[in-house]
Design a protein around this motif. Structure first.
Motif, short mmCIF file in Angstrom:
data_model
loop_
_atom_site.label_atom_id
_atom_site.label_comp_id
_atom_site.label_asym_id
_atom_site.label_seq_id
_atom_site.Cartn_x
_atom_site.Cartn_y
_atom_site.Cartn_z
N HIS A 152 -57.53 -56.75 -60.50
CA HIS A 152 -57.19 -57.56 -61.73
C HIS A 152 -58.16 -57.71 -62.71
N SER A 153 -59.47 -57.87 -61.90
CA SER A 153 -60.66 -58.16 -63.24
C SER A 153 -60.64 -56.77 -64.14
N TYR A 154 -60.42 -55.67 -63.58
CA TYR A 154 -60.63 -54.42 -64.32
C TYR A 154 -59.51 -54.52 -65.48
N LEU A 155 -58.55 -55.34 -65.29
CA LEU A 155 -57.71 -55.48 -66.44
C LEU A 155 -57.51 -56.87 -66.98
N LEU A 156 -58.63 -57.43 -67.11
CA LEU A 156 -59.14 -58.64 -67.50
C LEU A 156 -58.17 -59.83 -67.10
N VAL A 157 -57.56 -59.88 -65.97
CA VAL A 157 -56.69 -60.72 -65.45
C VAL A 157 -57.76 -61.50 -64.37
N PRO A 158 -57.59 -63.08 -65.01
CA PRO A 158 -58.11 -64.00 -63.92
C PRO A 158 -57.47 -64.13 -62.43
N TYR A 159 -58.07 -63.55 -61.65
CA TYR A 159 -57.22 -63.02 -60.38
C TYR A 159 -56.64 -64.47 -59.47
N TRP A 296 -59.46 -47.01 -71.99
CA TRP A 296 -59.02 -48.35 -71.59
C TRP A 296 -58.31 -49.39 -72.34
N PHE A 297 -58.82 -49.34 -73.70
CA PHE A 297 -58.09 -50.47 -74.58
C PHE A 297 -56.92 -50.15 -74.84
N LEU A 298 -56.49 -49.10 -75.41
CA LEU A 298 -55.02 -48.79 -75.47
C LEU A 298 -54.04 -48.87 -74.34
N PRO A 299 -54.50 -48.15 -72.99
CA PRO A 299 -53.63 -48.26 -71.85
C PRO A 299 -53.49 -49.70 -71.56
N TYR A 300 -54.65 -50.68 -71.69
CA TYR A 300 -54.77 -51.88 -71.27
C TYR A 300 -53.63 -52.60 -72.17
N VAL A 301 -53.47 -52.43 -73.45
CA VAL A 301 -52.64 -53.16 -74.51
C VAL A 301 -51.22 -52.80 -73.98
N LEU A 302 -50.79 -51.54 -73.79
CA LEU A 302 -49.51 -51.17 -73.17
C LEU A 302 -49.18 -51.71 -71.81
N THR A 303 -50.20 -51.88 -71.08
CA THR A 303 -50.12 -52.42 -69.62
C THR A 303 -49.51 -53.85 -69.94
N ASN A 304 -50.19 -54.50 -70.61
CA ASN A 304 -49.90 -55.89 -71.30
C ASN A 304 -48.45 -55.98 -71.63
N HIS A 305 -47.92 -55.01 -72.25
CA HIS A 305 -46.55 -54.95 -72.71
C HIS A 305 -45.68 -54.80 -71.58
#
Length: 429
Positions: A152-159, A296-305
């Motif tokens: 989760h930290s890799y995706l900036l999620v506070p676990y 990282w950033f573009l896949p991260y934004v789409l992961t959030n979607h």
């Protein structure tokens, strides 16, 4: 009125109406006593009859084969390393092909397509971290929390922050004043939010307005939820200053969404996020901003979607109820969600989180690779109360955005309504 006494077992049972009596293996046994009205029938958004469930948790859990509870460490790690391998492979293929495309336009399209594809295994590791938060990854709590914290930290999620708030969501799913996410406004709240006195003063939302709201929700909803607890409970005690919403942040150890005992775990969650931000800084420093942006950033934004897309449609549908406290119990709340189909992507990349979500709300410690078997078992018990849809999820997203604006109802069971003239009209002022 008749009293319904529910005795069963579930790891999410520590709610306002339940007390844990003992633990057996992976399952906590509890007794829940809640007085609710039996035999309630209401009308859903499309005008269909909705019968409120009256079965007990015990009935559901007794139907689930014991083998479904088996958490196999090597199998869980297999999926972690499989998803990481896929991420690395996609990255290497992209890096060795896209820069060699003949012009900038094709390269731009190539990086966007790559970001979309890469977001799929990114979402997969997010789901595996979600499994860790529910202790469904293994029999070892320290393994679950270590793996979940890293992924989760890799995706900036506070676990731990999300683990605790999400656990409360499971304990009060469909409860209008205790649920933690995608809590719909009541009729009265909807009117107040639109700065009107009566519903009749409100005009229909144009489709372009719905489109704008869905785009904002899908691309920014997850981050805004972490930062301000948007779509969660209001917590008026924090005041109404411009910064008040940020007091409710998942990054704030003193946020009212947490218990005092959670404080240092929230700090640890923040340390994980800060560590990943340092990793990203080093990534940019050594490989350039464009490499970090595309890989990282573009896949991260789409992961959030994908996260908002999945969770919104698990709990927002024209067929689903929400309950006031006096008509809510755990069995009803867990049934107030829906299983959907998402083709190859759902089972392979998203680890069946879409297809087996109803079972997940009854027993979240069942690992995803056993969830199909468990779902088959509970369907037979739930009967007509098991909600499933194979409608195209993009069509459903638009439909839910147009139909599901607020909830109303006078029996303690509230169904979605809207001011767009779609489905059953809300009651007149």
């Amino acid at each position: 009125m008749s009293a319904v006494t529910v005795t069963g077992s579930n790891d999410q049972s520590n709610n306002n109406n339940a007390t844990i009596t003992k633990k057996t293996g992976n399952v906590a046994t509890f007794k829940e006593t809640k007085t609710v009205t039996k035999g309630i029938v209401t009308i859903d958004t499309l005008g269909n009859e909705f019968k409120v469930p009256d079965f007990t948790i015990k009935t559901i859990l007794d139907a689930i084969p014991k083998s479904c509870y088996n958490r196999v460490l090597y199998k869980s790690f297999y999926y972690v390393f499989r998803d990481i391998f896929i991420i690395i492979s996609f990255g290497l293929i992209a890096q060795n092909t896209i820069p060699h495309l003949p012009n900038a336009f094709l390269r731009g399209i190539g990086w966007l397509v790559y970001a979309f594809i890469q977001s799929l295994p990114y979402t997969g590791i997010w789901v595996l971290a979600h499994e860790c938060g529910h202790q469904a990854f293994s029999d070892y709590g320290w393994v679950n929390d270590t793996v979940g914290w890293v992924l989760h930290s890799y995706l900036l999620v506070p676990y731990f922050s999300w683990k605790y708030s999400h656990g409360k969501h499971h304990k009060a799913t469909g409860h209008l004043t205790r649920d933690m996410v995608f809590v719909p406004p009541t009729r009265e709240e909807f009117i107040k939010n639109r700065n009107a006195v009566t519903l009749s003063e409100l005009s229909e939302d144009a489709p372009i307005v719905t489109l704008k709201e869905l785009v904002i929700q899908q691309l920014g909803g997850w981050l805004w939820y972490l930062l301000t607890n948007v779509t969660g409970q209001p917590h008026p005690e924090v005041g109404n200053k411009w910064y008040s919403d940020f007091i409710k942040s998942h990054f704030n150890p003193s946020s009212p969404i947490f218990e005092k005992r959670d404080y240092w775990f929230i700090v640890l969650s923040d340390i994980g996020v800060l560590t990943q931000m340092f990793v990203l800084y080093e990534w940019i420093k050594h490989f350039g901003w464009f490499a970090c942006f595309t890989h990282w950033f573009l896949p991260y934004v789409l992961t959030n979607h994908w996260l908002v897309f999945i969770t919104y449609l698990q709990h927002s549908d024209v067929t689903l109820p929400h309950y006031e406290d006096h008509e809510w119990n755990f069995a009803r709340g867990a049934a107030a969600t829906i299983d959907r189909e998402f083709g190859f992507i759902g089972p392979f990349f998203f680890h069946d989180i879409i297809e087996t979500h109803v079972l997940h709300h009854y027993v979240s410690r069942i690992p995803f690779y056993n969830a199909r078997e468990g779902t088959k078992a509970i369907k037979e018990v739930m009967g007509e109360h098991y909600v499933h849809s194979d409608e195209n999820m993009w069509v459903t997203l638009w439909k839910s955005g147009r139909y599901c604006q607020f909830v109303e109802g006078e029996t303690g069971v509230k169904m979605f309504r809207n001011v767009n003239g779609l489905g059953v009209a809300p009651k007149k002022d």
